[in-house]
Scaffold this active site. Sequence first.
Site, short mmCIF file in Angstrom:
data_model
loop_
_atom_site.label_atom_id
_atom_site.label_comp_id
_atom_site.label_asym_id
_atom_site.label_seq_id
_atom_site.Cartn_x
_atom_site.Cartn_y
_atom_site.Cartn_z
N HIS A 138 0.83 -1.21 0.00
CA HIS A 138 0.00 0.00 0.00
C HIS A 138 0.87 1.25 0.00
O HIS A 138 2.10 1.19 0.00
CB HIS A 138 -0.96 0.00 1.21
CG HIS A 138 -0.28 -0.07 2.55
ND1 HIS A 138 0.54 0.93 3.04
CD2 HIS A 138 -0.32 -1.03 3.51
CE1 HIS A 138 0.97 0.61 4.25
NE2 HIS A 138 0.48 -0.59 4.56
N CYS A 146 3.47 -4.80 6.51
CA CYS A 146 3.16 -4.64 5.09
C CYS A 146 4.39 -4.19 4.32
O CYS A 146 5.46 -3.96 4.89
CB CYS A 146 2.04 -3.62 4.90
SG CYS A 146 0.48 -4.06 5.74
#
Length: 506
Positions: A138, A146
Site C-alpha cells: 500500500h 506490510c
Amino acid sequence: MTAGVLLAGCDTDQVSLATNAKANQPVPPKLLAAMVEKDMDLQSPILVRLFKQEAELEVWKQTRNGQFALLKTYPICRWSGDLGPKVREGDRQAPEGFYSINPSQMNPQSAYYLSFNTGYPNAFDKALGRSGSQLMVHGDCSSRGCYAMTDEQIAEIYSLGRESFFGGQKAFQLQAYPFKMTPVNMAKHRNNPNMAFWKMIKEGYDHFEVTRQEPKVDFCEKKYVFDATKPADAKRDPVFDASAKCPAYVIPEDVASAVREKQAKDEAEYARLVAKGTPVARMNTGIDGGMNKIFAAKIPEGSTGLSEGAEGTTLQMLAMAKAPGTIPGHVNPPKPNLDAVAAAPAPQEEPVTASSAPAANTRVAAAAPAEKSGGFFSNLGRKMGLGTADTTATTTPPPPQATASVAPAATSTTPPTAASRLKAAVTRFVPGRDTSKDAAKDAPKPAVAVAKPAEPQKPQPDTRLAQTRPAMKPSASDGASDSTQLAGAAPVVQSNSFDSRFGAMK
C-alpha cells in the site's frame, strides 16, 4: 475510531476494482513509452517480485513473445520485521513466499491511499499453522507487517494491475523474497535459521529466471512444488494438498534441465565464496525492517536498516536525488537495537593489538620526556589522522580532572591505534548515532588505561583526550570520522604556540 480506520486501510473488502479517481488514474506516459519499447501491450499480464534486503519491488510484464520482461523497479519506502517469513499474527513480519492477487484483493478505498492484499496466508502457511491477516502492499510509507510505497508509486502499480485484469488476467503472482537469491547472498546468510525455507523458495526463483514464465505453484507435504504436471501415463492432473502426501507428478524436462544447470552453477559459486571466507551477515536483532536508500537519504538520521545499501557518504550523495514520490512527515526510519549492535562487534575487536601498541602511544601523549623529543612528529601524526592528543583545550586544566579522566572516561586514557580506530569506525557506524556514548560502554581495551593512574602529576594530555573523543562521532551528515580529525588539526597548531606546548618542560 482512529485505530479502526487504520485497520481498514490494510483490509480488503469485495469491492469493485475502480470506484474512485485514485483507482482510475491512467498509466503514466513514461510507462506507456517503456511498454512500446519493450514490445508489451498495455493490458498484458504482470508479475511482481519483492526483495526485502534491497528494499525493491519489481513489476514484470508479458511481452508479445509470451515471456516476461522487467518493466520497472520501485524502491520500497518501508517494510517491517526481519528477514524471514511471517509466522504469527502480531510479529510485524512482512510475508515471504509465493502469493496470488485477484481483482477482489485490490482495495481502491484503502485508508493508505491504494492497496492490494498479498493473500497471506497461502496454503503452505496454513499447513504450518502460521497466522496473520490483512498483509498489504500500500501507500503512505507506513508499515506494520506490510510493504509500503509512496502514494505516487502505489498509484502506478495499482494501475498496472488494474489494466492486466481488464485484459483478462485472472490473478497476478506476487513473489516475496528476503533478498535477491544470488550465490553471494546465499553465502552471506548461510547460517541464518531460515535457510531451509529460502532454498525451497529459491527453486521457484530459479524456475522464473530460466523460463521468464510465471511458475505454476502447488503445495504438498508442507512444501512448495513448482511447474508440476501429470506423468505421461496419468489420465488426469495431480491433485495437491499442502498437508497431504505429494501425488505423482513430473516437471517438464526442458524446464527441469535448465533449472538443474543454473543450480549447479550457483552451488559451485556458493562453495567458492564460502571457501574464500565470505563473511556471514550479522544478525540485526532489534532492527524493525528496512527502507530503500533513496528514502533514507531524505529523512533526518535515516537508515536503510536491514536493506543492502551504503550509508554515510552515499546517503549524503543521494540526498540531492529526487525521491520517487511524497514522503510523509510521520515516516520513521529503521531503528537499531543499540545494545545488540554494541555487543555484537565486541568479539571482533583485537585486544592483542590494542594492548601492544597503545603503551608506546600513551607515553607519547602523557609523559613529558616523550613529548620532549616528539613534538614535530606528534604534530605530523595529528595532521595525518594518527595523533590522539588535541591541545585545543585549556593548557592549565585544574588538577582534580586527572582522576575523572581515569575513572569515568577510562576509554580515553588509552589512545586507539590507527588500525583499531578504522575498525571501530567500520563496525560501529550507525547513521545519527552518538558513538561517544558507545565509547564509554565498548572498551574492554583499557587494560593499559587502568595502569595509567601511576602518573597523576601529568593529567593534561589525558583530560584533553577525554574532551576530544566525541569529535570522532560518525553520522549521516558528517561523513567519515577521519575527516573530522583532519579538520580539527589546523586549530591545534594555531591556538598553541611552540612555547606554550613545551612550557611544562621549561
